[in-house]
Scaffold this motif. Sequence first.
Motif, PDB file in Angstrom:
ATOM      1  N   GLY A 110       0.825  -1.212   0.000  1.00 53.71           N
ATOM      2  CA  GLY A 110       0.000   0.000   0.000  1.00 53.71           C
ATOM      3  C   GLY A 110       0.857   1.259   0.000  1.00 53.71           C
ATOM      4  O   GLY A 110       0.399   2.340   0.371  1.00 53.71           O
ATOM      5  N   SER A 111       2.091   1.125  -0.412  1.00 54.40           N
ATOM      6  CA  SER A 111       2.987   2.297  -0.448  1.00 54.40           C
ATOM      7  C   SER A 111       2.712   3.127  -1.699  1.00 54.40           C
ATOM      8  O   SER A 111       2.064   2.659  -2.636  1.00 54.40           O
ATOM      9  N   VAL A 112       3.249   4.340  -1.711  1.00 52.02           N
ATOM     10  CA  VAL A 112       3.192   5.159  -2.928  1.00 52.02           C
ATOM     11  C   VAL A 112       4.627   5.493  -3.329  1.00 52.02           C
ATOM     12  O   VAL A 112       5.424   5.944  -2.496  1.00 52.02           O
ATOM     13  N   ILE A 113       4.944   5.246  -4.607  1.00 52.39           N
ATOM     14  CA  ILE A 113       6.263   5.596  -5.144  1.00 52.39           C
ATOM     15  C   ILE A 113       6.171   7.000  -5.732  1.00 52.39           C
ATOM     16  O   ILE A 113       5.291   7.272  -6.559  1.00 52.39           O
ATOM     17  N   LEU A 114       7.050   7.873  -5.302  1.00 51.16           N
ATOM     18  CA  LEU A 114       7.126   9.205  -5.898  1.00 51.16           C
ATOM     19  C   LEU A 114       8.319   9.152  -6.848  1.00 51.16           C
ATOM     20  O   LEU A 114       9.473   9.118  -6.407  1.00 51.16           O
ATOM     21  N   TYR A 115       8.025   9.092  -8.130  1.00 57.14           N
ATOM     22  CA  TYR A 115       9.059   8.794  -9.123  1.00 57.14           C
ATOM     23  C   TYR A 115       9.460  10.056  -9.874  1.00 57.14           C
ATOM     24  O   TYR A 115       8.669  10.642 -10.616  1.00 57.14           O
ATOM     25  N   ASP A 116      10.699  10.458  -9.671  1.00 54.30           N
ATOM     26  CA  ASP A 116      11.202  11.678 -10.307  1.00 54.30           C
ATOM     27  C   ASP A 116      11.968  11.276 -11.565  1.00 54.30           C
ATOM     28  O   ASP A 116      13.027  10.661 -11.480  1.00 54.30           O
ATOM     29  N   SER A 117      11.398  11.618 -12.719  1.00 52.29           N
ATOM     30  CA  SER A 117      12.109  11.266 -13.959  1.00 52.29           C
ATOM     31  C   SER A 117      12.435  12.530 -14.757  1.00 52.29           C
ATOM     32  O   SER A 117      12.298  12.588 -15.978  1.00 52.29           O
ATOM     33  N   ALA A 118      12.895  13.533 -14.017  1.00 55.37           N
ATOM     34  CA  ALA A 118      13.226  14.827 -14.627  1.00 55.37           C
ATOM     35  C   ALA A 118      14.334  14.711 -15.675  1.00 55.37           C
ATOM     36  O   ALA A 118      14.487  15.586 -16.520  1.00 55.37           O
ATOM     37  N   TYR A 119      15.117  13.618 -15.596  1.00 58.34           N
ATOM     38  CA  TYR A 119      16.280  13.506 -16.495  1.00 58.34           C
ATOM     39  C   TYR A 119      16.086  12.434 -17.571  1.00 58.34           C
ATOM     40  O   TYR A 119      17.050  11.990 -18.180  1.00 58.34           O
ATOM     41  N   GLU A 120      14.830  12.021 -17.777  1.00 58.97           N
ATOM     42  CA  GLU A 120      14.586  10.901 -18.710  1.00 58.97           C
ATOM     43  C   GLU A 120      15.084  11.194 -20.132  1.00 58.97           C
ATOM     44  O   GLU A 120      15.446  10.272 -20.858  1.00 58.97           O
ATOM     45  N   ALA A 121      15.114  12.460 -20.527  1.00 63.99           N
ATOM     46  CA  ALA A 121      15.519  12.792 -21.903  1.00 63.99           C
ATOM     47  C   ALA A 121      16.977  12.431 -22.164  1.00 63.99           C
ATOM     48  O   ALA A 121      17.418  12.392 -23.316  1.00 63.99           O
ATOM     49  N   PHE A 122      17.730  12.161 -21.091  1.00 62.19           N
ATOM     50  CA  PHE A 122      19.160  11.863 -21.258  1.00 62.19           C
ATOM     51  C   PHE A 122      19.449  10.372 -21.398  1.00 62.19           C
ATOM     52  O   PHE A 122      20.591   9.971 -21.556  1.00 62.19           O
ATOM     53  N   ILE A 123      18.389   9.568 -21.362  1.00 58.67           N
ATOM     54  CA  ILE A 123      18.589   8.118 -21.481  1.00 58.67           C
ATOM     55  C   ILE A 123      19.050   7.789 -22.901  1.00 58.67           C
ATOM     56  O   ILE A 123      18.423   8.221 -23.881  1.00 58.67           O
ATOM     57  N   THR A 124      20.155   7.047 -22.993  1.00 58.66           N
ATOM     58  CA  THR A 124      20.649   6.663 -24.315  1.00 58.66           C
ATOM     59  C   THR A 124      20.427   5.170 -24.579  1.00 58.66           C
ATOM     60  O   THR A 124      20.345   4.762 -25.722  1.00 58.66           O
ATOM     61  N   GLN A 125      20.348   4.366 -23.514  1.00 64.94           N
ATOM     62  CA  GLN A 125      20.183   2.921 -23.712  1.00 64.94           C
ATOM     63  C   GLN A 125      18.712   2.601 -23.993  1.00 64.94           C
ATOM     64  O   GLN A 125      17.828   2.989 -23.215  1.00 64.94           O
ATOM     65  N   GLU A 126      18.495   1.875 -25.071  1.00 62.33           N
ATOM     66  CA  GLU A 126      17.158   1.532 -25.561  1.00 62.33           C
ATOM     67  C   GLU A 126      16.240   0.918 -24.501  1.00 62.33           C
ATOM     68  O   GLU A 126      15.068   1.242 -24.419  1.00 62.33           O
ATOM     69  N   ASP A 127      16.789  -0.027 -23.723  1.00 59.48           N
ATOM     70  CA  ASP A 127      15.937  -0.837 -22.845  1.00 59.48           C
ATOM     71  C   ASP A 127      15.625  -0.191 -21.487  1.00 59.48           C
ATOM     72  O   ASP A 127      14.956  -0.779 -20.663  1.00 59.48           O
ATOM     73  N   ILE A 128      16.102   1.017 -21.254  1.00 60.37           N
ATOM     74  CA  ILE A 128      15.858   1.659 -19.955  1.00 60.37           C
ATOM     75  C   ILE A 128      14.508   2.387 -19.984  1.00 60.37           C
ATOM     76  O   ILE A 128      14.273   3.213 -20.867  1.00 60.37           O
ATOM     77  N   PRO A 129      13.621   2.111 -19.021  1.00 61.63           N
ATOM     78  CA  PRO A 129      12.317   2.797 -19.013  1.00 61.63           C
ATOM     79  C   PRO A 129      12.470   4.307 -18.787  1.00 61.63           C
ATOM     80  O   PRO A 129      13.322   4.730 -18.006  1.00 61.63           O
ATOM     81  N   HIS A 130      11.639   5.076 -19.463  1.00 57.67           N
ATOM     82  CA  HIS A 130      11.652   6.530 -19.282  1.00 57.67           C
ATOM     83  C   HIS A 130      10.650   6.944 -18.204  1.00 57.67           C
ATOM     84  O   HIS A 130      10.703   8.051 -17.694  1.00 57.67           O
ATOM     85  N   SER A 131       9.712   6.049 -17.945  1.00 65.13           N
ATOM     86  CA  SER A 131       8.640   6.396 -17.011  1.00 65.13           C
ATOM     87  C   SER A 131       8.314   5.184 -16.143  1.00 65.13           C
ATOM     88  O   SER A 131       8.386   4.045 -16.618  1.00 65.13           O
ATOM     89  N   ILE A 132       7.917   5.439 -14.915  1.00 56.69           N
ATOM     90  CA  ILE A 132       7.498   4.329 -14.041  1.00 56.69           C
ATOM     91  C   ILE A 132       6.223   3.695 -14.611  1.00 56.69           C
ATOM     92  O   ILE A 132       5.956   2.507 -14.388  1.00 56.69           O
ATOM     93  N   PHE A 133       5.460   4.476 -15.400  1.00 59.99           N
ATOM     94  CA  PHE A 133       4.210   3.934 -15.936  1.00 59.99           C
ATOM     95  C   PHE A 133       4.434   2.972 -17.106  1.00 59.99           C
ATOM     96  O   PHE A 133       3.486   2.417 -17.640  1.00 59.99           O
ATOM     97  N   GLU A 134       5.693   2.782 -17.494  1.00 61.89           N
ATOM     98  CA  GLU A 134       5.997   1.720 -18.457  1.00 61.89           C
ATOM     99  C   GLU A 134       5.974   0.361 -17.750  1.00 61.89           C
ATOM    100  O   GLU A 134       6.066  -0.676 -18.389  1.00 61.89           O
ATOM    101  N   ILE A 135       5.891   0.391 -16.426  1.00 65.72           N
ATOM    102  CA  ILE A 135       5.925  -0.847 -15.644  1.00 65.72           C
ATOM    103  C   ILE A 135       4.498  -1.244 -15.262  1.00 65.72           C
ATOM    104  O   ILE A 135       3.746  -0.421 -14.700  1.00 65.72           O
ATOM    105  N   GLU A 136       4.160  -2.478 -15.525  1.00 64.38           N
ATOM    106  CA  GLU A 136       2.805  -2.953 -15.238  1.00 64.38           C
ATOM    107  C   GLU A 136       2.514  -2.845 -13.735  1.00 64.38           C
ATOM    108  O   GLU A 136       3.358  -3.216 -12.912  1.00 64.38           O
ATOM    109  N   GLY A 137       1.366  -2.304 -13.404  1.00 60.97           N
ATOM    110  CA  GLY A 137       0.982  -2.190 -11.994  1.00 60.97           C
ATOM    111  C   GLY A 137       1.282  -0.822 -11.396  1.00 60.97           C
ATOM    112  O   GLY A 137       0.827  -0.508 -10.290  1.00 60.97           O
ATOM    113  N   ALA A 138       2.017   0.028 -12.134  1.00 62.83           N
ATOM    114  CA  ALA A 138       2.433   1.322 -11.560  1.00 62.83           C
ATOM    115  C   ALA A 138       1.253   2.283 -11.376  1.00 62.83           C
ATOM    116  O   ALA A 138       1.308   3.167 -10.515  1.00 62.83           O
ATOM    117  N   ARG A 139       0.195   2.096 -12.150  1.00 66.76           N
ATOM    118  CA  ARG A 139      -0.918   3.053 -12.066  1.00 66.76           C
ATOM    119  C   ARG A 139      -1.642   2.996 -10.714  1.00 66.76           C
ATOM    120  O   ARG A 139      -2.346   3.920 -10.365  1.00 66.76           O
TER     121      ARG A 139
END
Length: 405
Positions: free
Chosen positions: A210-239
């Motif tokens: 019953g926890s809440v994750i506060l996910y800061d992805s302010a730097y997602e635009a700098f991801i260069t590796q294809e397989d790295i998620p840009h958002s926590i909502f790419e993960i099933e169950g995050a909603r």
Amino acid sequence: MAKINQNYLKLPGSYLFSEVARRISAYSAAHPGANIIRLSIGDVTQPLAPSVVEAMRRAVDEMGTAEGFRGYGPEQGYDFLRQAIAQNDYQARGVHMDPREIFVSDGAKSDCGNIGDIFGTDNVVAVCDPVYPVYVDTNAMAGRAGEYQERLGRWSRLVYMPCVEENGFAPAPPKEKADIIYLCFPNNPTGAVAGREQLKAWVDYANANGSVILYDSAYEAFITQEDIPHSIFEIEGARTCAIEFRSFSKTAGFTGNRCAYTVVPMELERDGASLNALWNRRQSTKFNGVPYVVQRGAAAVYTPQGREQTRAAIAYYQKNAQVIRDGLADAGLQTFGGVNAPYIWLKTPGGMGSWEFFDLMLDRANVASTPGAGFGPSGEGYVRLTAFGGAQATAEAVERIKSAL
Ligand code: MLT
């Protein structure tokens, strides 16, 4: 007599970046003429994209006409921007997102601090160590952190999750039960990223507890590796367990413009209450929205030209990161990060303390960094360098560090 919020009295001296700025100013005052290169605070240096400037100019002109003038805008942001965000940052990556889940704001820093308003003071809060100090200080201000233990450099009620070389600077869920968990990937300050499986473990933990994750992805635009998620909502169950913070600051050079957004999914409920509704209540009561002109500028980031131009600025900073990593490696120094993030986490040579190395670099090389210890006890023995400087200054800073050592 008015009573103050006693929690403020428990805060250590000053905010990390203010303390760093104070030390740089003191050094400059004592050494007039010193040409200090600042690789300390992560502030952008490249001008705004021409498409953004053009969109803002048009918006100013509109505001100067009777038909185009606008007063208070919607507290949650204009529909044109909420829709552009939902479509481009989420739907285009195959992530379901309703524009009503997006709240446009004046900064991820403010939102990361303000989000605490909708949570009780009796929550157990878990933070990474080292960590962006805003998460810790704002919880301390709200009375959720307990007492500051000077000797340990920690707060008594916070759960610290060490992010160290051994775990690739990305922690696994703790054994303790944490109600609110701050995660930041790509990470500030270490530049580390979390893969899909690592984030899935967090989402499962949060849903189970019953926890809440506060996910800061302010730097997602700098991801260069294809397989790295840009958002926590790419993960099933995050909603059902996460809130996400994003910003135009580092993505599109908006640190001086102020525009960011927070995503609170409709499905997210705790204590029988919708967190989307609570955040909406909070924002409409305490916030009057981001200026129309700025929101038009932000929307221009999603046009084909805007996208191309902002990508070019990011590539510029990514090149700086590479120059720093390669240059310091040449000098025999060990660095982390800087591949999917604009931050380079430099291990101080010879086990030197963070502040000691900061002083040494400032004095011998006239290069300002941010001491790792300022981000938490596990940051001791590191300094953070940013890739947001000008290319020439960055290259010179690296040369100066090399000769200073
Ligand atoms: C940093 O240097 O960590 C950032 O600039 C801080 C921020 O974005 O507020």
